[in-house]
Write a protein that holds these residues in place. Structure first.
Motif, PDB file in Angstrom:
ATOM      1  N   GLU A  18      30.537  37.470  -8.391  1.00  0.00           N
ATOM      2  CA  GLU A  18      31.427  38.001  -9.406  1.00  0.00           C
ATOM      3  C   GLU A  18      30.565  38.581 -10.529  1.00  0.00           C
ATOM      4  OE1 GLU A  18      33.791  34.981 -11.557  1.00  0.00           O
ATOM      5  OE2 GLU A  18      32.699  33.498 -10.373  1.00  0.00           O
ATOM      6  N   LEU A  28      32.547  40.894  -6.644  1.00  0.00           N
ATOM      7  CA  LEU A  28      33.849  40.358  -6.270  1.00  0.00           C
ATOM      8  C   LEU A  28      34.876  40.655  -7.352  1.00  0.00           C
ATOM      9  CD1 LEU A  28      32.617  36.881  -4.981  1.00  0.00           C
ATOM     10  CD2 LEU A  28      33.169  38.901  -3.610  1.00  0.00           C
ATOM     11  N   PRO A  30      38.583  39.402  -8.153  1.00  0.00           N
ATOM     12  CA  PRO A  30      39.645  38.461  -7.758  1.00  0.00           C
ATOM     13  C   PRO A  30      41.022  39.113  -7.779  1.00  0.00           C
ATOM     14  CG  PRO A  30      38.175  37.501  -9.407  1.00  0.00           C
ATOM     15  CD  PRO A  30      37.851  38.948  -9.347  1.00  0.00           C
ATOM     16  N   LEU A  64      38.960  35.907  -3.520  1.00  0.00           N
ATOM     17  CA  LEU A  64      37.714  36.581  -3.879  1.00  0.00           C
ATOM     18  C   LEU A  64      37.187  37.476  -2.768  1.00  0.00           C
ATOM     19  CD1 LEU A  64      36.032  33.501  -5.554  1.00  0.00           C
ATOM     20  CD2 LEU A  64      36.885  35.511  -6.737  1.00  0.00           C
TER      21      LEU A  64
END
Length: 284
Positions: A18, A28, A30, A64
């Motif tokens: 992320e 990533l 979400p 994710l």
């Protein structure tokens, strides 16, 4: 300080992270999701990988990344990461009902003899279904839509809030519930799952694991009812200055033990690392 891998999504093997993602990695992003049922979150995308935590039916998740039949998700309420079977994770939706009973079932029709269509627990999220509440033999049945989209019926009593005077009282309602590593419901739970659930029943939000809970609470030398007692890899909830309720693999259930009493109590006291107390005003 290194980010906690239980909370920060960063996978060197797959080069996923992320934000901020390293150069050349996949960043990533979400997306909202919900657990379709009680869903095991595992340490790896493998059926025999350890369950690290559990998402309750209808509980909010962040999706994710996907890998084959698995999806990497995060539980929204405590930010915990794990791998779930993709079939157990649905799209985001907006539930408006919450199960308050420790354990419950949804039925195919508004009668107790109807087939059971879902296993529910405290904290499960549902949506009100189409149609009116049905009264049958003085029982009130609520039509619901289950997290997977299926229609069902629950008795209204399982949606009625329970009186919870304090976390210790709530924990005692779970005496005898099976010990399950990574579990978070009355169908089966682990030590930190019990303490997290008991505090949540009083409006107090704890992290998922015992060491995280230890770090979140204020250290005290003399425990009182509602404080947590910490041991290597274990946590219990104090009922008074010596008695403790805890989910443990010795009894394979939630049980009450006394620190320093008997062989097991002696081992517990010898390994005690300290006590923790909620740092702000109590919820009750």
């Amino acid at each position: 300080m290194t980010a906690d891998p239980r909370l920060f999504a960063h996978d060197p093997q797959r080069r996923w992270s992320e934000a901020p993602a390293p150069a050349g990695w996949h960043e990533l992003r979400p997306s909202p999701a919900r657990a379709r049922s009680r869903t095991a979150l595992r340490s790896a995308p493998e059926p025999l990988a350890a369950q690290v935590t559990e998402a309750l039916p209808g509980e909010a998740l962040e999706r994710l990344a996907d890998e084959g039949e698995w999806t990497w998700v995060r539980t929204v309420h405590d930010g915990y990461l794990g791998w779930a079977r993709a079939a157990d994770v649905g799209a985001g939706w907006t539930p408006d009902l919450e199960v308050e009973a420790l354990r419950a079932h949804a039925y195919a029709a508004p009668r107790v003899s109807a087939p059971i269509v879902a296993e529910l627990c405290r904290g499960a999220r549902l949506a009100a279904g189409a149609g009116e509440v049905v009264t049958e033999e003085h029982r009130r049945w609520q039509p619901v839509t289950l997290p997977g989209g299926q229609a069902g019926w629950v008795q209204a009593v399982v949606l009625s809030p329970l009186a919870v005077p304090d976390p210790a009282s709530f924990a005692l309602t779970l005496l005898g519930a099976p010990y399950v590593w990574g579990g978070r419901s009355a169908w089966g739970l682990d030590c930190s799952g019990l303490t997290q659930l008991a505090y949540a029943a009083c409006g107090l939000s704890l992290p998922r694991d015992a060491d995280q809970q230890h770090a979140a609470l204020s250290t005290v030398d003399v425990p009182r009812r509602g404080d947590l007692a910490f041991f290597p890899g274990h946590v219990g909830l104090m009922l008074d200055g010596r008695q403790m309720v805890h989910a443990n693999a010795t009894a394979m259930a939630v049980s009450v033990d006394t620190l320093g009493e008997g062989e097991y109590g002696g081992r517990l006291l010898a390994s005690l690392r300290g006590y923790g107390r909620w740092p702000g005003p109590e919820a009750r």
